[in-house]
Every structure is written in C-alpha cells, then in structure tokens.
Design a protein around this motif. Structure first.
Motif, PDB file in Angstrom:
ATOM      1  N   THR A 224      -5.414   4.771  -3.215  1.00  8.12           N
ATOM      2  CA  THR A 224      -5.355   3.480  -2.718  1.00  8.12           C
ATOM      3  C   THR A 224      -4.970   3.566  -0.965  1.00  8.12           C
ATOM      4  O   THR A 224      -4.369   4.702  -0.688  1.00  8.12           O
ATOM      5  N   SER A 225      -5.120   2.667  -0.562  1.00  7.42           N
ATOM      6  CA  SER A 225      -4.492   2.526   0.974  1.00  7.42           C
ATOM      7  C   SER A 225      -3.118   1.750   0.651  1.00  7.42           C
ATOM      8  O   SER A 225      -3.063   1.028  -0.217  1.00  7.42           O
ATOM      9  N   GLU A 226      -2.235   2.047   1.665  1.00  7.10           N
ATOM     10  CA  GLU A 226      -1.098   1.436   1.426  1.00  7.10           C
ATOM     11  C   GLU A 226      -0.509   0.943   2.830  1.00  7.10           C
ATOM     12  O   GLU A 226      -0.481   1.526   3.832  1.00  7.10           O
ATOM     13  N   ASN A 227      -0.455  -0.521   2.802  1.00 11.25           N
ATOM     14  CA  ASN A 227      -0.564  -1.154   4.169  1.00 11.25           C
ATOM     15  C   ASN A 227       0.936  -0.995   4.750  1.00 11.25           C
ATOM     16  O   ASN A 227       1.063  -1.425   5.878  1.00 11.25           O
ATOM     17  N   PHE A 228       1.881  -0.462   4.266  1.00 12.00           N
ATOM     18  CA  PHE A 228       3.205  -0.293   4.887  1.00 12.00           C
ATOM     19  C   PHE A 228       3.230   0.994   5.388  1.00 12.00           C
ATOM     20  O   PHE A 228       4.369   1.140   6.126  1.00 12.00           O
ATOM     21  N   ARG A 229       2.266   1.866   5.486  1.00 15.84           N
ATOM     22  CA  ARG A 229       2.140   3.350   5.808  1.00 15.84           C
ATOM     23  C   ARG A 229       1.883   3.211   7.592  1.00 15.84           C
ATOM     24  O   ARG A 229       1.215   2.574   7.867  1.00 15.84           O
ATOM     25  N   SER A 230       2.453   4.044   8.293  1.00 16.69           N
ATOM     26  CA  SER A 230       2.497   3.933   9.649  1.00 16.69           C
ATOM     27  C   SER A 230       0.596   4.520  10.006  1.00 16.69           C
ATOM     28  O   SER A 230       0.109   3.776  10.949  1.00 16.69           O
ATOM     29  N   ASP A 231       0.074   5.220   9.243  1.00 18.07           N
ATOM     30  CA  ASP A 231      -1.253   5.725   9.459  1.00 18.07           C
ATOM     31  C   ASP A 231      -2.040   4.422   9.298  1.00 18.07           C
ATOM     32  O   ASP A 231      -3.206   4.272   9.854  1.00 18.07           O
TER      33      ASP A 231
ATOM     34  N   LYS B 296      -1.111   1.207   9.754  1.00 18.01           N
ATOM     35  CA  LYS B 296      -1.080   0.196  10.590  1.00 18.01           C
ATOM     36  C   LYS B 296      -1.624   0.911  12.024  1.00 18.01           C
ATOM     37  O   LYS B 296      -2.225  -0.251  12.744  1.00 18.01           O
ATOM     38  N   GLU B 297      -1.646   2.084  12.134  1.00 17.22           N
ATOM     39  CA  GLU B 297      -2.366   2.577  13.375  1.00 17.22           C
ATOM     40  C   GLU B 297      -3.805   2.604  13.057  1.00 17.22           C
ATOM     41  O   GLU B 297      -4.713   2.471  14.466  1.00 17.22           O
ATOM     42  N   ASN B 298      -4.476   2.557  12.215  1.00 23.28           N
ATOM     43  CA  ASN B 298      -5.800   2.696  12.149  1.00 23.28           C
ATOM     44  C   ASN B 298      -6.540   1.553  10.852  1.00 23.28           C
ATOM     45  O   ASN B 298      -7.277   1.956   9.954  1.00 23.28           O
ATOM     46  N   GLN B 299      -5.889   0.523  10.851  1.00 25.98           N
ATOM     47  CA  GLN B 299      -5.941  -0.618   9.706  1.00 25.98           C
ATOM     48  C   GLN B 299      -7.634  -0.829   9.653  1.00 25.98           C
ATOM     49  O   GLN B 299      -8.048  -1.105   8.500  1.00 25.98           O
ATOM     50  N   GLU B 300      -8.267  -0.861  10.762  1.00 24.76           N
ATOM     51  CA  GLU B 300      -9.759  -1.303  10.582  1.00 24.76           C
ATOM     52  C   GLU B 300     -10.473   0.056   9.784  1.00 24.76           C
ATOM     53  O   GLU B 300     -11.284  -0.475   8.991  1.00 24.76           O
ATOM     54  N   ALA B 301     -10.127   0.977   9.888  1.00 20.78           N
ATOM     55  CA  ALA B 301     -10.814   2.060   9.174  1.00 20.78           C
ATOM     56  C   ALA B 301     -10.378   2.240   7.689  1.00 20.78           C
ATOM     57  O   ALA B 301     -11.204   2.337   6.731  1.00 20.78           O
ATOM     58  N   TRP B 302      -9.308   1.832   7.544  1.00 24.32           N
ATOM     59  CA  TRP B 302      -8.482   1.717   6.167  1.00 24.32           C
ATOM     60  C   TRP B 302      -9.140   0.570   5.415  1.00 24.32           C
ATOM     61  O   TRP B 302      -9.875   0.725   4.482  1.00 24.32           O
TER      62      TRP B 302
ATOM     63  N   ALA C 232     -12.104  -0.746   5.705  1.00 21.56           N
ATOM     64  CA  ALA C 232     -13.527  -0.590   5.762  1.00 21.56           C
ATOM     65  C   ALA C 232     -13.687   0.186   4.614  1.00 21.56           C
ATOM     66  O   ALA C 232     -14.884   0.137   4.079  1.00 21.56           O
ATOM     67  N   VAL C 233     -12.858   0.949   3.915  1.00 21.59           N
ATOM     68  CA  VAL C 233     -13.056   1.731   2.928  1.00 21.59           C
ATOM     69  C   VAL C 233     -12.239   1.261   1.315  1.00 21.59           C
ATOM     70  O   VAL C 233     -11.971   1.995   0.646  1.00 21.59           O
ATOM     71  N   THR C 234     -11.988   0.042   1.708  1.00 18.45           N
ATOM     72  CA  THR C 234     -11.038  -0.459   0.551  1.00 18.45           C
ATOM     73  C   THR C 234     -11.797  -1.554  -0.364  1.00 18.45           C
ATOM     74  O   THR C 234     -12.731  -1.902   0.109  1.00 18.45           O
ATOM     75  N   LEU C 235     -11.362  -1.678  -1.607  1.00 15.89           N
ATOM     76  CA  LEU C 235     -12.033  -2.359  -2.586  1.00 15.89           C
ATOM     77  C   LEU C 235     -10.843  -3.664  -2.950  1.00 15.89           C
ATOM     78  O   LEU C 235     -10.187  -3.983  -2.185  1.00 15.89           O
ATOM     79  N   GLY C 236     -10.573  -3.781  -4.114  1.00 22.08           N
ATOM     80  CA  GLY C 236      -9.722  -4.685  -4.585  1.00 22.08           C
ATOM     81  C   GLY C 236      -8.211  -4.346  -4.565  1.00 22.08           C
ATOM     82  O   GLY C 236      -7.920  -3.375  -4.646  1.00 22.08           O
ATOM     83  N   VAL C 237      -7.389  -5.396  -4.713  1.00 17.34           N
ATOM     84  CA  VAL C 237      -6.103  -5.212  -4.932  1.00 17.34           C
ATOM     85  C   VAL C 237      -5.798  -4.398  -5.927  1.00 17.34           C
ATOM     86  O   VAL C 237      -6.229  -4.567  -7.117  1.00 17.34           O
ATOM     87  N   MET C 238      -4.677  -3.539  -5.907  1.00 12.84           N
ATOM     88  CA  MET C 238      -4.149  -2.651  -7.306  1.00 12.84           C
ATOM     89  C   MET C 238      -3.324  -3.693  -7.943  1.00 12.84           C
ATOM     90  O   MET C 238      -2.279  -4.397  -7.429  1.00 12.84           O
ATOM     91  N   SER C 239      -3.457  -3.788  -9.410  1.00 12.20           N
ATOM     92  CA  SER C 239      -2.646  -4.590 -10.076  1.00 12.20           C
ATOM     93  C   SER C 239      -1.075  -4.380  -9.803  1.00 12.20           C
ATOM     94  O   SER C 239      -0.838  -3.078  -9.911  1.00 12.20           O
ATOM     95  N   ASN C 240      -0.348  -5.275  -9.765  1.00 10.43           N
ATOM     96  CA  ASN C 240       1.245  -4.916  -9.711  1.00 10.43           C
ATOM     97  C   ASN C 240       1.754  -4.266  -8.330  1.00 10.43           C
ATOM     98  O   ASN C 240       2.942  -4.083  -8.359  1.00 10.43           O
ATOM     99  N   TRP C 241       0.707  -4.015  -7.636  1.00  9.83           N
ATOM    100  CA  TRP C 241       1.037  -3.462  -6.175  1.00  9.83           C
ATOM    101  C   TRP C 241       0.350  -4.288  -5.239  1.00  9.83           C
ATOM    102  O   TRP C 241      -0.518  -3.527  -4.670  1.00  9.83           O
ATOM    103  N   ASP C 242       0.827  -5.512  -4.657  1.00  8.30           N
ATOM    104  CA  ASP C 242      -0.006  -6.142  -3.947  1.00  8.30           C
ATOM    105  C   ASP C 242      -0.473  -5.355  -2.538  1.00  8.30           C
ATOM    106  O   ASP C 242      -1.236  -5.764  -1.751  1.00  8.30           O
ATOM    107  N   GLU C 243       0.516  -4.454  -2.039  1.00  9.35           N
ATOM    108  CA  GLU C 243       0.445  -3.946  -0.719  1.00  9.35           C
ATOM    109  C   GLU C 243      -0.605  -2.710  -0.778  1.00  9.35           C
ATOM    110  O   GLU C 243      -0.912  -1.967   0.188  1.00  9.35           O
ATOM    111  N   GLU C 244      -1.253  -2.381  -2.027  1.00 10.31           N
ATOM    112  CA  GLU C 244      -1.938  -1.172  -2.082  1.00 10.31           C
ATOM    113  C   GLU C 244      -3.320  -1.906  -2.566  1.00 10.31           C
ATOM    114  O   GLU C 244      -3.528  -2.853  -3.362  1.00 10.31           O
ATOM    115  N   LYS C 245      -4.475  -1.129  -1.833  1.00 11.67           N
ATOM    116  CA  LYS C 245      -5.872  -1.572  -2.429  1.00 11.67           C
ATOM    117  C   LYS C 245      -6.601  -0.423  -2.921  1.00 11.67           C
ATOM    118  O   LYS C 245      -6.251   0.771  -2.179  1.00 11.67           O
TER     119      LYS C 245
END
Length: 156
Positions: free
Chosen positions: A90-97, A99-105, A107-120
């Motif tokens: 999963t990607s975790e939107n609270f991590r510094s990497d 935030k620094e490269n959000q567009e790249a992350w 681009a490779v994400t799918l749906g939101v993970m159940s019970n963890w809204d900040e992860e895809k």
C-alpha cells in the motif's frame, strides 16, 4: 486463490528487486527469529490499544521512519533483533516519501484499503515504478541497521 497467489508472488518479487544488489547488505549480522522469543511491535497498531514494551524484548518490529541508527544500535546492544516494518502493498499518505513524490505514488495506486483510509492498495502490474518507490525505503532500513524487513500489506 490463484489470483491471490499471483499477487503475493508479484509483490514479493518487487520487494526483492527493490532492494537490488543491496539486499545482501541489509544486515551485517546473521540473526534467527525463534519460536517463543519475546517481541514487541512498535511499528503500528500499538497506539490504538496495543501494549508493546521494548524492554527485554528479543525481537523488536519498528517503523524506520520513526527510529534512527542510534536507537537501533541501542536495541542491538541489549541483544534485540530489529525488524523494520515497510508497507510493500500500500501507499501511506502520511509518509514523507509519499508527500515528496505524491504524483508518482498516486499513479500506482488502486482502491482504498478497508479500515485504513490513509492507505491505498498498490498496482502490482507496474513493477518498475514500484521498485523505484520502494528502493529508498529498503535503503533507509539498511542505513539505520535493521536486521530484517517485515513486508506488510500483501494480503489479498
């Protein structure tokens, strides 16, 4: 089951490739986790009701974004094996990497993970992009002295 096995195999391959030639150098120590070892998980979950205390733990699972080499060395000096939690599925939107490269992350994400809204969930059909994003995480774990990686979020 077939799709699940394929997904896990692809993620595992991406993880190994992300570490690349540095995989053999992740730990200069040879360690062995044994059944019955005391352990502590201070990487995730403990803040929401867990009760993990690292004092006396023979194995400690930590988040390399929140620990440094000095802290890992201190755990080693007390005889602990240190594993580093890295979410490889999963990607975790609270991590510094992220935030620094959000567009790249993103681009490779799918749906939101159940019970963890900040992860895809990550799209494992894009291994080249995933390897480029994961490699710095493995190098960070290596730099702070982790003995092993706990690759998380590979469940189907």
């Amino acid at each position: 089951a077939g799709a699940c096995a394929w997904r896990l195999a692809a993620v595992a391959a991406a993880v190994a490739a992300a570490a690349g030639a540095d995989a053999a150098k992740l730990s200069p120590r040879r360690v062995k986790l044994e059944a019955g070892m005391t352990w502590a998980n201070v990487a995730w979950g403990y803040k929401v009701g867990g009760n993990d205390d690292i004092d006396g733990a023979k194995a400690v699972n930590l988040d390399p974004d929140f620990y440094n080499a000095k802290q890992v060395q201190e755990l080693h000096s007390k005889g602990a094996i240190v594993t580093c939690y890295i979410s490889v599925g999963t990607s975790e939107n609270f991590r510094s990497d992220y935030k620094e490269n959000q567009e790249a992350w993103d681009a490779v994400t799918l749906g939101v993970m159940s019970n963890w809204d900040e992860e895809k969930w990550l799209d494992i059909s894009r291994p080249d992009e995933l390897m480029a994003l994961m490699r710095p995480r493995f190098l960070r774990a290596q730099a702070i002295g982790c003995d092993a990686i706990e690759p998380d979020n590979m469940a189907c």
